[in-house]
Design a protein around this motif. Structure first.
Motif, short mmCIF file in Angstrom:
data_model
loop_
_atom_site.label_atom_id
_atom_site.label_comp_id
_atom_site.label_asym_id
_atom_site.label_seq_id
_atom_site.Cartn_x
_atom_site.Cartn_y
_atom_site.Cartn_z
N ILE A 73 -14.54 -2.64 -8.13
CA ILE A 73 -13.99 -1.73 -8.82
C ILE A 73 -13.92 -0.29 -7.88
CG2 ILE A 73 -13.73 -0.22 -10.52
CD1 ILE A 73 -14.48 -2.42 -12.48
N ALA A 74 -15.19 -0.09 -7.32
CA ALA A 74 -15.40 1.11 -6.64
C ALA A 74 -14.58 1.01 -5.10
CB ALA A 74 -17.04 1.30 -6.26
N THR A 75 -14.74 -0.36 -4.73
CA THR A 75 -13.75 -0.38 -3.39
C THR A 75 -12.30 -0.13 -3.81
OG1 THR A 75 -15.32 -2.08 -2.51
CG2 THR A 75 -13.20 -2.08 -1.60
N VAL A 76 -11.87 -0.60 -4.93
CA VAL A 76 -10.36 -0.34 -5.24
C VAL A 76 -10.05 1.03 -5.21
CG1 VAL A 76 -8.59 -0.96 -6.99
CG2 VAL A 76 -9.96 -2.71 -6.13
N VAL A 77 -10.92 1.69 -6.19
CA VAL A 77 -10.76 3.16 -6.53
C VAL A 77 -10.71 3.93 -4.98
CG1 VAL A 77 -11.54 5.33 -7.38
CG2 VAL A 77 -11.44 3.22 -8.66
N ALA A 78 -11.74 3.46 -4.06
CA ALA A 78 -11.86 4.26 -2.84
C ALA A 78 -10.61 4.04 -1.72
CB ALA A 78 -13.07 3.87 -1.99
N LEU A 79 -10.07 2.77 -1.93
CA LEU A 79 -8.85 2.55 -0.99
C LEU A 79 -7.68 3.34 -1.66
CD1 LEU A 79 -9.40 -1.23 -0.32
CD2 LEU A 79 -9.57 0.58 1.33
N ALA A 80 -7.46 3.22 -3.05
CA ALA A 80 -6.59 3.79 -3.69
C ALA A 80 -6.54 5.59 -3.43
CB ALA A 80 -6.45 3.77 -5.17
N VAL A 81 -7.47 5.97 -3.35
CA VAL A 81 -7.85 7.22 -3.03
C VAL A 81 -7.40 7.63 -1.69
CG1 VAL A 81 -9.23 9.34 -2.87
CG2 VAL A 81 -9.47 8.08 -4.67
N VAL A 82 -7.78 6.90 -0.71
CA VAL A 82 -7.39 7.08 0.68
C VAL A 82 -6.04 6.78 1.03
CG1 VAL A 82 -7.85 5.94 2.91
CG2 VAL A 82 -9.70 6.39 1.55
N ASP A 83 -5.25 5.83 0.20
CA ASP A 83 -4.00 5.69 0.36
C ASP A 83 -3.09 6.59 -0.02
OD1 ASP A 83 -1.75 4.05 1.12
OD2 ASP A 83 -1.86 2.55 -0.65
N LEU A 84 -3.67 7.52 -1.28
CA LEU A 84 -2.96 8.69 -1.76
C LEU A 84 -2.85 9.65 -0.51
CD1 LEU A 84 -4.26 8.73 -5.43
CD2 LEU A 84 -1.79 8.47 -4.76
N THR A 85 -4.03 9.74 0.22
CA THR A 85 -3.79 10.96 1.23
C THR A 85 -3.12 10.74 2.51
OG1 THR A 85 -5.85 9.84 2.29
CG2 THR A 85 -6.30 11.30 0.36
N LEU A 86 -2.57 9.41 2.56
CA LEU A 86 -1.70 9.26 3.81
C LEU A 86 -0.29 9.21 3.57
CD1 LEU A 86 -4.01 5.99 4.95
CD2 LEU A 86 -4.14 8.40 5.90
N GLY A 87 0.20 9.37 4.46
CA GLY A 87 1.84 9.63 4.32
C GLY A 87 2.56 10.62 5.29
N CYS A 104 -6.21 -6.59 -5.38
CA CYS A 104 -5.87 -5.25 -5.09
C CYS A 104 -6.41 -4.68 -3.81
CB CYS A 104 -6.67 -4.44 -6.27
SG CYS A 104 -5.80 -4.64 -7.86
N VAL A 105 -7.73 -5.19 -3.42
CA VAL A 105 -8.22 -4.91 -2.13
C VAL A 105 -7.55 -5.10 -0.97
CG1 VAL A 105 -10.47 -5.30 -0.86
CG2 VAL A 105 -10.58 -4.72 -3.05
N VAL A 106 -7.04 -6.34 -1.07
CA VAL A 106 -6.21 -6.89 0.09
C VAL A 106 -5.04 -5.94 0.40
CG1 VAL A 106 -4.81 -8.95 1.11
CG2 VAL A 106 -7.10 -9.28 -0.15
N VAL A 107 -3.96 -5.96 -0.75
CA VAL A 107 -2.90 -4.92 -0.50
C VAL A 107 -3.13 -3.62 -0.27
CG1 VAL A 107 -0.63 -4.37 -1.70
CG2 VAL A 107 -1.84 -6.82 -2.38
N LEU A 108 -4.03 -2.80 -0.92
CA LEU A 108 -4.45 -1.30 -0.59
C LEU A 108 -5.20 -1.17 0.58
CD1 LEU A 108 -5.87 -0.41 -3.98
CD2 LEU A 108 -3.80 0.27 -2.77
N GLY A 109 -5.98 -2.28 1.19
CA GLY A 109 -6.47 -2.05 2.69
C GLY A 109 -5.44 -2.34 3.66
N ALA A 110 -4.43 -3.45 3.40
CA ALA A 110 -3.57 -3.63 4.30
C ALA A 110 -2.57 -2.34 4.37
CB ALA A 110 -2.55 -4.95 3.84
N ASP A 111 -2.41 -1.72 3.21
CA ASP A 111 -1.43 -0.47 3.42
C ASP A 111 -2.32 0.67 4.06
OD1 ASP A 111 1.08 0.49 2.57
OD2 ASP A 111 0.16 1.86 1.32
N VAL A 112 -3.48 0.78 3.60
CA VAL A 112 -4.20 1.88 4.50
C VAL A 112 -4.31 1.56 5.78
CG1 VAL A 112 -6.47 3.01 4.71
CG2 VAL A 112 -5.63 2.65 2.35
N LEU A 113 -4.63 0.41 6.27
CA LEU A 113 -4.82 0.08 7.71
C LEU A 113 -3.19 0.25 8.55
CD1 LEU A 113 -6.35 -1.43 10.31
CD2 LEU A 113 -5.27 -3.44 9.37
N LEU A 114 -2.19 -0.02 7.72
CA LEU A 114 -0.73 0.17 8.41
C LEU A 114 -0.40 1.61 8.46
CD1 LEU A 114 1.98 -0.80 9.07
CD2 LEU A 114 2.55 -0.77 6.35
#
Length: 703
Positions: free
Chosen positions: A38-52, A314-324
């Protein structure tokens, strides 16, 4: 009968603990795993929110939490970033649950919404609905996606007996069904370009959202289906013990499978409706969850494994989006589908799983299906009839098209006395006819060699990734060197095919070359190659998707004489070599031990023949683009007509390949003239039913 190590134990072979381990369950470790997930999902979600693309960073988001943020940051968050992250969470959850349920039902770690063609079926129905030009409600689109996905999955599971015949047959059946559905989808996009605009990139899976309406409508259904699966968890635990044991314990096995598949397909269909077919999340997420479960006793129970798979998704999709977004900053990251990254990662996982497979008896037992001895008279008759059919197809190709001609027009053109209009038409048609004819012969010959070397009549250059590698090389040359001489594209395709072949061969050659590994690794690499082609097109020419669709569907449109030369030269050089090795092909198709006893230099001969396969495939790709299943259908039909001796199969397979592609090209240019259907789409539509028939026919022999 040889049994695949993974299939024998089902998904548990990936590390899921057995009953003894469950009794030693440690709640503290289980809780720790979920906290970390859950912590990994939350961290990736927060990072994804800061990218754009806008200058809204962590400080602005913190300001919104404390009440000191500005309206611009709030608008960006609500309109763009939050919907994207919410879509990632929903899709990851849905596909993680779906893949985990399908793997448990099939007892196969390679089962997923992708390999069972669920995503392809759902995507096809969504595109079909868009052709109407009507804006359908979300619920209607979801229902159509569910019907399409369920039909595709039912067909694949029926052919593969629910996955009981091992991962190779399951993935082959899914790949065939997926290719047929993809061909139909591409055809719709080519014929209805305006109505389906933007769906090419969406077809790789994009979590870009305009608002939260789709996520809000899909979330309740995903939640209810997820809860239903968790409530069904105890039945899945019992089913994992085997059908006989489960029946003895009072479980209705058939009902459990049907309900589980229905829920899994519903979840996958909802994910496709929201974000398109995001590739291989349903494969990788459950694999990750089961690997973790293997180290934590008690976590292998489905009531815990299913939620863990959802978090892994969730980790796979968010991680892929952050990496992208980190790798491709700016506007380009919006245009590139997140599904490309998940497919590349998932293909790597599939290859890793394939390397754990050892040869299975069922695949080997099908090597002689349809091969009956034929008398010399029958062989001569078959060759004569096929040669006459090829000549007839060539003549028909000259006469038919968007403008009908007469034999007198063709005769005058050859004599150099035809009119201007007839000369213009035949000047355009002749290179196309020759390209289709020669490329078909090359693919038939390539399929003959690869089936003998792989000792698998279900193999073909496209399924081994060679066609995809050649396509990547050719598309790279087209976009990087526009206007370059055609030999540059041909050379790039050859390099791509050889590089892909080298990769597949090296990965499959683990303690000796395995037929099953070769096919499974090739399918994984082929999926990665298709995603790379999409990535190249989106990055370099995002508005020119017709170019990519035409190339990927195998079209002879606009071919010139220069584009025919590579495949003609390849046939002139490679055909004598294949004929020279005809006896070695006979021996290789039987058994490695027999080949060694008879003095065949096994590795050297096998490597040489596969190099020939790669070069023939590359030359065909440069001539007409990506064409599937010709290398499967032609050799198998040849064996059914003249027997298994390669001295007979080689010429017959080449003639059948030439006939199939040339007829497909002529029909495609004629039936809806002046519009055209690419030849590759027609060969896929013809080859896929035949392939499914072949798989169905060999079910009983594989038992």
């Amino acid at each position: 009968m040889g049994v695949d190590t993974m299939t024998a134990a089902g998904p548990a072979a990936l590390g899921a603990a057995g009953p003894a381990a469950v009794r030693r369950a440690r709640p503290a470790r289980i809780v720790a795993v979920f906290v970390v997930a859950i912590a990994t999902v939350v961290a990736l979600a927060v990072v994804d929110l800061t990218l754009g693309t806008s200058a809204v960073g962590v400080g602005d988001l913190l300001g919104l939490l404390t009440g000191s943020g500005d309206d611009e940051a709030l608008a960006v968050l609500i309109a763009s970033r939050a919907p994207r992250v919410l879509a990632a969470l929903l899709v990851g959850t849905a596909l993680g649950l779906s893949g985990s349920a399908l793997q448990s039902v099939a007892r196969n770690p390679l089962a997923s919404p992708d390999t069972l063609a669920v995503n392809a079926g759902a995507y096809f129905t969504v595109v079909l609905a868009s052709v109407t030009g009507l804006t359908l409600p979300f619920a209607v689109n979801g229902a159509l996606a569910f019907v399409g996905g369920l039909a595709a999955a039912s067909l694949v599971l029926a052919i593969a007996r629910g996955g009981a015949e091992g991962p190779t047959r399951l993935v082959l059946a899914g790949s065939a069904t997926m290719l047929a559905l993809s061909s139909l989808t591409i055809l719709l996009m080519l014929l209805f370009e305006q109505e389906t605009q933007g769906m090419f990139a969406w077809g790789e899976g994009s979590i870009v959202q305009s608002g939260t309406s789709k996520v809000a409508q899909a979330a309740p259904a995903v939640l209810l289906a997820g809860i239903a699966l968790v409530l069904w968890a105890r039945r899945l635990d019992v089913l994992a013990l085997g059908d006989d044991t489960a029946s003895v314990l009072g479980l209705d096995v058939r009902r459990t499978r049907i309900v589980s598949v229905l829920l899994a397909v519903l979840l996958a269909a909802l994910a496709v409706t929201v974000a398109g077919p995001i590739g291989f999340v349903g494969l990788t997420a459950p694999v990750i969850a089961r690997l973790v479960a293997g180290r934590v006793p008690g976590l292998s129970r489905h009531r815990l494994l299913l939620p863990l798979s959802a978090l892994a998704g969730c980790v796979v999709v968010l991680g892929a989006d952050v990496l992208l977004r980190l790798a491709v900053p700016g506007v380009a990251s919006v245009a590139i589908p997140t599904g490309i990254v998940t497919t590349l990662f998932g293909a790597s996982v599939m290859v890793w799983l394939a390397r754990r497979v050892r040869d299975s008896g069922p695949t080997r037992s099908t090597a002689s299906v349809g091969a009956h001895p034929a008398s010399p008279r029958r062989v001569a008759l078959v060759v004569t009839v096929l040669a006459a059919a090829v000549v007839s197809a060539l003549v028909a190709g000259f006469l038919l098209g968007d403008r009908l001609l007469l034999m007198g027009d063709v005769t005058n053109w050859f004599a150099g006395v035809s009119g201007r209009q007839v000369s213009f038409v035949l000047d355009q048609r002749t290179p196309r006819l020759l390209a289709a004819l020669l490329a078909g012969a090359a693919l038939g010959l390539a399929g003959t060699t690869v089936q003998a070397v792989a000792r698998n009549p279900l193999a073909e250059p496209g399924l081994l990734g060679i066609t995809g590698g050649a396509g990547v090389g050719a598309v790279l040359a087209i976009v990087l060197f526009p206007g370059a001489p055609f030999w540059v594209t041909s050379a790039a395709a050859a390099v791509g095919a050889l590089a892909t072949f080298a990769l597949v061969y090296a990965l499959a050659n683990r303690r000796g070359l395995s037929s099953d590994r070769l096919v499974l690794v090739g399918i994984g690499v082929s999926a990665a190659a298709t995603s790379l082609i999409t990535l190249i097109v989106v990055l370099t020419s995002p508005w020119n998707t017709t170019m990519a669709l035409t190339f990927l569907s195998g079209s002879t449109y606009g071919r010139t004489a220069m584009q025919v030369w590579p495949v003609a030269v390849a046939l002139l050089v490679m055909l004598p070599l294949v004929v020279r090795w005809r006896r070695d092909l006979d021996v290789l198709a039987v058994d490695d031990d027999v080949a060694r006893v008879l003095g065949v230099q096994l590795e050297r001969t096998r490597l040489s023949l596969l190099v020939i396969t790669a070069l023939l495939t590359a030359s065909a790709v440069t001539a007409i683009g990506v064409v599937g299943f010709v290398g499967l259908v032609a050799p198998h039909l040849a064996r059914s007509l003249v027997g298994s001796s390669h001295a007979r199969v080689i010429p017959v397979a080449a003639l059948l390949g030439a006939l199939l592609v040339s007829v497909a090209d002529t029909v495609g240019r004629t039936v809806i003239a002046p519009a055209q259907i690419p030849a590759g789409l027609l060969t896929a539509m013809i080859g896929t039913p035949y392939f499914i028939y072949l798989l169905w026919r060999t079910r009983r022999s594989a038992l």
